[in-house]
Structure formats: structure tokens, C-alpha cells
Design a protein around this motif. Structure first.
Motif, PDB file in Angstrom:
ATOM      1  N   ARG A  99       0.830  -1.211   0.000  1.00 20.61           N
ATOM      2  CA  ARG A  99       0.000   0.000   0.000  1.00 20.61           C
ATOM      3  C   ARG A  99       0.860   1.255   0.000  1.00 20.61           C
ATOM      4  NH1 ARG A  99      -5.072   1.922   1.365  1.00 20.61           N
ATOM      5  NH2 ARG A  99      -5.095   3.913   2.485  1.00 20.61           N
ATOM      6  N   SER A 102       2.856   1.674  -3.237  1.00 20.14           N
ATOM      7  CA  SER A 102       1.989   2.104  -4.343  1.00 20.14           C
ATOM      8  C   SER A 102       1.603   3.564  -4.206  1.00 20.14           C
ATOM      9  CB  SER A 102       0.731   1.234  -4.388  1.00 20.14           C
ATOM     10  OG  SER A 102       1.052  -0.101  -4.697  1.00 20.14           O
ATOM     11  N   SER A 105       4.630   5.603  -5.262  1.00 22.68           N
ATOM     12  CA  SER A 105       4.900   5.564  -6.709  1.00 22.68           C
ATOM     13  C   SER A 105       3.851   6.353  -7.488  1.00 22.68           C
ATOM     14  CB  SER A 105       4.950   4.122  -7.211  1.00 22.68           C
ATOM     15  OG  SER A 105       3.687   3.493  -7.073  1.00 22.68           O
ATOM     16  N   GLU A 106       2.580   6.247  -7.096  1.00 29.73           N
ATOM     17  CA  GLU A 106       1.530   6.985  -7.798  1.00 29.73           C
ATOM     18  C   GLU A 106       1.689   8.489  -7.606  1.00 29.73           C
ATOM     19  OE1 GLU A 106      -0.524   5.918  -9.933  1.00 29.73           O
ATOM     20  OE2 GLU A 106      -0.172   3.772  -9.665  1.00 29.73           O
ATOM     21  N   ARG A 148       6.842   4.085 -13.234  1.00 26.15           N
ATOM     22  CA  ARG A 148       5.842   3.800 -12.199  1.00 26.15           C
ATOM     23  C   ARG A 148       5.947   2.354 -11.715  1.00 26.15           C
ATOM     24  NH1 ARG A 148       1.665   1.303 -10.900  1.00 26.15           N
ATOM     25  NH2 ARG A 148       1.667   0.179 -12.879  1.00 26.15           N
ATOM     26  N   ARG A 149       6.089   1.420 -12.667  1.00 28.98           N
ATOM     27  CA  ARG A 149       6.206   0.014 -12.289  1.00 28.98           C
ATOM     28  C   ARG A 149       7.444  -0.230 -11.433  1.00 28.98           C
ATOM     29  NH1 ARG A 149       4.620  -1.009 -17.751  1.00 28.98           N
ATOM     30  NH2 ARG A 149       6.798  -1.442 -18.263  1.00 28.98           N
ATOM     31  N   ALA A 152       6.842   1.281  -7.965  1.00 31.47           N
ATOM     32  CA  ALA A 152       5.811   0.592  -7.187  1.00 31.47           C
ATOM     33  C   ALA A 152       6.301  -0.730  -6.617  1.00 31.47           C
ATOM     34  CB  ALA A 152       4.578   0.351  -8.050  1.00 31.47           C
TER      35      ALA A 152
END
Length: 611
Positions: A99, A102, A105-106, A148-149, A152
Motif C-alpha cells: 500500500r 503504491s 509511486s503513484e 511507475r512500475r 511501485a
């Protein structure tokens, strides 16, 4: 493979990208450490149970008086509850890790997308001239998604691998030194394979990414010009061109997949060999009584738990390589200097007087487009600019908008050097209509409000009347709220020009530039528009770029350009009397019109005689 200074700067940029989200990443790594501790506690519980069953007694129970009277079933039940608790708590920590990683990263990619778009909006026109739109879209979408990948998953995964190795190694040596050394003997080979793979995959991914960008650029170009492709029956040719780009992308992707396949197969073989060594020597030492069955189980489980993350390090390094390449492509945009914005706007609004002295400009310094231009335009004056294609007419208009900056000569607006005026201040004072105007895929109203976002309905109506587009708008079922399609595709060429003219007029600018903006309208509509512009005469300095003599009837003066130089300047009457380019152009158009009228008269008479 020794990192270069350029690579160091890219890794530094990757670190800088995490600014503002490092606390979240730190928290994610912290809970991951707790999750790892729970995961590593589980084999120890099972080892204790196995050894207790094999030996007939559970070690360490004498330190817990309350457990003395428990049966073996009760003890095993409590151990099972402990294992479930470890798994549950570890799962909760793993959820928090995912969580928070993510969320970080977002947040980073959202900020990066906004920064990219904002930067692209402020880059000079020269950058966009030399860049392909499809490639820029590829960088802002696919490359951002690659980052992003990585952010994340793999940022925390690096920490997970390090934590696993650092925490399990002491446990292995605590259980048995000989088997611990056996368990780690092939680990350096896996590390070396991952590092070697990392060195190859970066270059291959960059080649693949650039091939995908070229394919995207070709696709975007063809979709934008699909009507031209069909008009010239070029579908098969363009399909072959796209297939060529697609094949190149496929080949680059295949090269990358081959390297990945080799890495995974070799690393799998090494990892399974390492597991086999632990099982073989561990079983031997169980038979000799050096270790217990539970210890062998714990070793085998631990090796399986940490060897696969180490093997997965190849994937981590692959994604690091991809992220570094993607960030390098994004930095190609972000490192481009923006248009200057430190100029100070004058206290008084622009009136529209333009004075030019010795202006020379070229996109290539060795090939000037404009040479030694001297011209003074009074506020409110209407100037017609004529000349053959490539004579510098449109370039002159672009310089007035500060889309490009000149280095030789002078352009003054109201006695202030143009280069000293803020670009936004200049552009807000100029209304321009291009020969091929761009309309957004929105309603007519929204396109008009681009000229003046707070325009009233009365102002919009007046501008549409002057641009002779009001009648066409009234015929649409939704009026001004009718959608015009991408780039105004649902409108005719003349309607697009007139909507663009209304967009410029609603701004009521002190400087108005019409760049061959009536080329697609019929004669009657042109006369209506010219009449409206004549009624506005004196309200704005108007620069009319045209090839049609009918458009310059109300011009105060006419400027004739040829090969970037002013070859004639004067009123229409003066140029008509003088022997020069204007007089020749006027004679040619007069002869053409006379010949056309004669042909039409003959055609009409022939039809009357036909029974």
C-alpha cells in the motif's frame, strides 16, 4: 562494468525523483523487515515441532512450567497457532508494504506527468519543430509507466532482497556452520549473473524503447493525415511503412526476450543446483547425526526463501535498467531550457506601433529567411504582406509572436524592444489566424473562448458576425455547442478559418495578424469579412499576409517580400504605377480573371444553343 559519470547522473536523478516520498518508502521497507522476521520465524517453529516428534520430547519446554503437563497434541496445536499468527501478522505487514509503496509511486508519477506537460507547454517552438509528436507521447506515457512500475515494486524489492540475505545468514550459521557454507556457495554466481544481465539489458531496452517510439510516431502521423492517405490511395504503402516499423520493434523486443530467457534458464539451473547441494549434504549429515531432520527442513526452507529473491534480482536489475533508460528519455525533455520568462511587463498596455531595423533571421544561421528588414508600422495601420512562398512572410509573423527570437537587428513594440517584453504579455496582445488553423476537439463555444476565456455571449456573437460564421453556426442543431471533432474535422476548410478568425477577433487585440486566413472562403464571404475588418480599421494594427489582391483593397500600405528582403513598399496606387513585382502580379491576375470570364461566357452561350 564501471559506471560512467553519465550513468551516475541518471541514478542520481532516479534518487531525486523520490523526493517527498522517501518517508513512505522507508516505512514500507520497515514493515517489510517485520514481515520478513515473521516469515523467517515460521521454519523455526516447524523445525522445533519436527525435532520434538522425532526425539520424543520438545526442546526448551523445561523453561515453561505451565507447559509441563501439556500433551503432544496440545503442544503441536499451540505451535500451529503460532505459525498461523506469524503468517497472519506477516501478511498484514506485506499489505502495508504494498500500500505505502503504491501510494508513493503513484504520487511520484502524478507529479512527474504534471511536470512533463507543464514543461512541454513552455518549451520553445524550435524544440517542437525538431521533435516527433508520436515520440513525445511515447516518452510521456510508456516511459512514465515504466518508471511507475519500477517505483511501485522494485524500489522496495531491492530492500527486501538485502534484508532477507542479511537476516537469514546469521540464522543459518547459528543452526549449522557447515551447512550454512554449503547453502551460500553458489550465491555469488547468481549475483554475478544478475549484474552481467543488467549490463546487457539496459542497451537492449533503450533500442526497444526507441523502436516503439518510432512506431508510435508513424502511427500518430498516419492517423492525423488519414484523409490525405486515402485521397492519394496510399493505404498499402503506409501499411508497409508501419509494418516495417512494427517489425523493427518486434525484433528489438525479441532480442531482449532472448537475453531474459538465457538469464532465467541459467539462474534457475544455478538455483536448483544450490537447493540440490543443501538437500544432498544435509541428508548426509542427518544420517551421520551431525544435524537433525528439523534443521535440514529449516535450511531447505530458508534457502528456498532467500535464493529465489536473489534470483529475482535479475528482474529487479532489469527494471532498474529500464527505469534508468526511461528516465534518460524523460530528462531529454526536462533538461531542455524553457522559454525565458524573466522579462518585466511594461505598465502601459500595448498600443500596436511596430518599428523594425536591420532585422535578419534564419532557423539555420547560415541560411537567413529574413535579411536586413527595415519597416515602421503605426498603431492602427493595416499592412498587407505579399510575396512568393518561402519569402519569409509567415516567419515575420512568428517573430512578432516571439515564437522565435532574433539575434540580429531590432523589433520594437511601442518603442520597447520585443525581446525585452514577456512572451505572455506580447501574445496576449496579438490575435493571429493561420492558413491551416487548429481547432480543439470541443464545442465551437469552447474554441472561441480560447481567444478570451471570459467573453460574454454578446462578444461571441459580434465576433462570429464579423467573421461571417454566425449563419453556419445557426444551422447546426446545437448552435455554438456543436462539437467540431478532432482538429475541427467536421467543419469545412472555410468554416475552420472563420471560426479561427472569430476566435482572434473576440480578443479585440491591439495587433491582428491574418496569415493567408481567407484562402479557403468564397468571394462573397471574403467581401463580407473584409467589410467587417474595414469597419474595425484603426482599432488594431493589422498585418494581412495574402496572395489575393482582393484581400488588400483596404490596406494602408503593401509590403512585397522576395527571398527574405523587402523589394517594394508603398500604397496600392504607388505600387500599381511603379514597374515591379506588384504590377506584374496584378497584370497576371487581371489576365487570368479576363480569360476565365471569357471562357464562362462561351460555355454559357454553348449551353443556350444546345437543344
Amino acid at each position: 562494468m564501471k559506471p560512467t559519470e553519465h550513468q551516475h547522473s541518471r541514478y542520481g536523478a532516479l534518487w531525486d525523483l523520490t523526493e517527498g516520498q522517501r518517508a513512505r518508502y522507508g516505512a514500507a521497507i520497515g514493515v517489510m523487515f517485520a514481515a520478513t522476521a515473521c516469515t523467517y520465524g515460521l521454519p523455526l517453529i516447524i523445525k522445533w515441532c519436527i525435532d520434538g516428534i522425532v526425539d520424543g520430547q520438545f526442546a526448551g519446554l523445561d523453561t515453561f512450567p505451565l507447559a509441563q503437563g501439556f500433551s503432544n497434541v496440545a503442544i503441536l496445536s499451540l505451535a500451529a497457532l503460532g505459525a498461523i499468527a506469524c503468517t497472519g501478522v506477516g501478511g498484514g505487514f506485506t499489505y502495508l508494504r504494498g500500500r505505502w509503496a503504491s501510494m508513493a509511486s503513484e504520487a511520484i508519477t502524478r507529479r512527474l506527468r504534471n511536470r512533463l506537460f507543464s514543461h512541454l507547454e513552455r518549451l520553445p517552438a524550435a524544440f517542437h519543430d525538431r521533435s516527433e509528436t508520436g515520440d513525445l507521447i511515447q516518452r510521456c506515457t510508456s516511459d512514465v509507466e515504466t518508471l511507475r512500475r519500477f517505483l511501485a515494486a522494485q524500489v522496495v524489492e531491492v530492500g527486501r532482497t538485502v534484508i532477507m540475505v542479511l537476516t537469514v545468514t546469521p540464522v543459518l550459521f547459528w543452526l549449522d556452520v557447515k551447512l550454512a557454507l554449503t547453502s551460500l556457495v553458489l550465491i555469488p554466481i547468481i549475483f554475478m549473473l544478475a549484474w552481467k544481465f543488467f549490463g546487457r539489458v539496459k542497451d537492449l531496452f533503450q533500442a526497444k524503447d526507441e523502436a516503439e517510439a518510432a512506431m508510435s510516431a508513424r502511427l500518430q502521423e498516419n492517423l492525423t493525415g488519414i484523409r490525405v492517405v486515402r485521397a492519394f490511395a496510399r493505404q498499402e504503402h503506409e501499411v508497409l511503412r508501419f509494418a516495417e516499423a512494427n517489425a523493427n520493434f518486434r525484433n528489438q523486443d525479441q532480442r531482449l526476450n532472448v537475453i531474459m530467457a538465457w538469464y532465467w534458464s541459467v539462474s534457475d539451473a544455478v538455483s536448483m543446483t544450490q537447493m540440490g547441494l543443501v538437500l544432498f549434504f544435509g541428508a548426509y549429515w542427518v544420517m551421520t547425526g551431525d544435524i537433525s531432520v528439523g534443521t535440514l527442513f529449516a535450511f531447505y526452507t530458508y534457502v528456498g526463501m532467500f535464493i529465489w529473491p536473489i534470483r529475482h534480482l535479475g528482474r529487479v536489475l532489469e527494471d532498474v535498467g529500464k527505469a534508468v533508460v526511461a528516465l534518460g528519455r524523460l530528462n531529454h525533455i526536462l533538461e531542455e531550457p524553457e522559454e525565458s520568462s524573466d522579462e518585466v511587463a511594461p505598465a502601459t498596455p500595448i498600443r500596436g506601433r511596430i518599428e523594425i531595423h536591420g532585422l535578419t533571421f534564419g532557423f539555420d544561421p547560415e541560411k537567413p529567411v529574413l535579411s536586413d528588414i527595415d519597416l515602421t508600422i503605426e498603431a492602427g495601420e493595416t499592412i498587407a504582406l505579399m510575396g512568393p512562398p518561402g519569402s519569409g512572410k509567415s516567419t515575420f509573423a512568428q517573430l512578432l509572436l516571439r515564437l522565435y527570437d532574433y539575434e540580429t537587428g531590432s523589433i520594437q513594440i511601442d518603442e520597447t524592444e520585443l525581446s525585452a517584453l514577456p512572451r505572455d504579455h506580447v501574445r496576449s496582445a496579438v490575435g493571429i489566424v493561420l492558413q491551416d488553423p487548429f481547432l480543439y476537439s470541443r464545442s465551437i463555444r469552447e474554441n472561441l473562448l480560447v481567444g478570451k476565456w471570459d467573453a460574454t455571449q454578446a462578444e461571441l456573437d459580434a465576433a462570429c458576425d464579423e467573421a461571417a460564421i454566425a449563419g453556419s453556426i445557426d444551422r447546426f442543431s446545437r448552435g455554438m455547442d456543436a462539437m467540431v471533432g478532432e482538429r475541427g474535422v467536421t467543419l469545412s476548410g472555410g468554416q475552420r478559418q472563420r471560426v479561427a478568425l472569430a476566435r482572434a477577433l473576440v480578443r479585440n487585440p491591439p495587433i491582428l495578424i491574418l496569415d493567408d486566413s481567407l484562402s479557403a472562403v468564397d468571394t462573397g464571404t471574403e467581401q463580407h469579412i473584409l467589410g467587417a475588418l474595414a469597419a474595425r480599421k484603426g482599432r488594431a494594427t493589422t498585418l494581412v499576409i495574402t496572395h489575393r489582391l482582393s484581400t488588400i483593397a483596404d490596406a494602408d500600405r503593401i509590403v512585397i517580400l522576395n527571398e527574405g528582403r523587402i523589394v517594394q513598399l508603398g500604397t496600392e496606387a504607388e505600387l500599381r504605377e511603379a514597374q515591379g513585382p506588384y504590377a506584374r502580379l496584378r497584370a497576371l491576375q487581371h489576365d487570368f480573371e479576363s480569360s476565365l470570364e471569357a471562357d464562362l461566357k462561351v460555355t454559357g452561350q454553348s449551353r443556350e444553343k444546345t437543344p
